[in-house]
Scaffold this motif. Structure first.
Motif, PDB file in Angstrom:
ATOM      1  N   THR A   8       0.821  -1.215   0.000  1.00 57.88           N
ATOM      2  CA  THR A   8       0.000   0.000   0.000  1.00 57.88           C
ATOM      3  C   THR A   8       0.855   1.264   0.000  1.00 57.88           C
ATOM      4  O   THR A   8       0.341   2.353  -0.226  1.00 57.88           O
ATOM      5  N   ASN A   9       2.164   1.126   0.254  1.00 56.10           N
ATOM      6  CA  ASN A   9       3.071   2.282   0.271  1.00 56.10           C
ATOM      7  C   ASN A   9       3.959   2.373  -0.959  1.00 56.10           C
ATOM      8  O   ASN A   9       4.923   3.141  -0.968  1.00 56.10           O
ATOM      9  N   THR A  10       3.673   1.599  -1.999  1.00 55.01           N
ATOM     10  CA  THR A  10       4.545   1.604  -3.172  1.00 55.01           C
ATOM     11  C   THR A  10       4.296   2.788  -4.098  1.00 55.01           C
ATOM     12  O   THR A  10       5.128   3.101  -4.925  1.00 55.01           O
ATOM     13  N   LYS A  11       3.127   3.416  -3.999  1.00 53.30           N
ATOM     14  CA  LYS A  11       2.757   4.559  -4.844  1.00 53.30           C
ATOM     15  C   LYS A  11       2.619   4.174  -6.317  1.00 53.30           C
ATOM     16  O   LYS A  11       2.716   5.008  -7.202  1.00 53.30           O
ATOM     17  N   CYS A  12       2.435   2.884  -6.581  1.00 51.12           N
ATOM     18  CA  CYS A  12       2.192   2.408  -7.935  1.00 51.12           C
ATOM     19  C   CYS A  12       1.323   1.158  -7.836  1.00 51.12           C
ATOM     20  O   CYS A  12       1.062   0.664  -6.749  1.00 51.12           O
TER      21      CYS A  12
END
Length: 115
Positions: free
Chosen positions: A63-67
């Motif tokens: 959820t924190n990958t920003k992709c």
């Protein structure tokens, strides 16, 4: 947290940490970063990396990958694997697990990984 895992060498991880992101050759060549769920990690490692001694396991909060992170069966095996479609920001790495092989070159899931 939705966690996925990526097998990486210690030198690659050190470079990625220093840069603040990880961009492996597969991202350029295939458009994504190969990942696994906990129960897939050892099968992948034993197939692709048997006997390799410089590996660690990145635990990634997808959820924190920003992709986009997409579960796909690209090889028609009937099994879905997570793929990260973009550069992995180092901030999405929530844990780094030692990932040594045994004397026979085989891998077991580190006890520090919760399933």
């Amino acid at each position: 947290m939705d966690k996925v895992f990526h097998i990486i060498s210690k030198p690659e991880a050190d470079r990625a940490k220093a840069q603040g992101f990880y961009q492996p050759p597969s991202l350029v060549k295939e458009g994504f970063i190969h990942c696994s769920y906990p129960l897939q990690v050892c099968r992948v490692a034993n197939f692709l990396y048997k006997g390799q001694t410089d590996l660690i396991l990145l635990e990634i909060d997808k959820t924190n990958t920003k992709c986009e992170v997409i579960d796909e069966d690209l090889y028609e095996t009937g099994e879905l694997f997570p793929h990260i479609y973009g550069q992995l920001p180092w901030s999405a790495v929530v844990a780094i697990h030692e990932f040594p092989c045994d004397d026979n070159g085989m891998f077991e899931l580190p006890t520090t990984v919760s399933i």
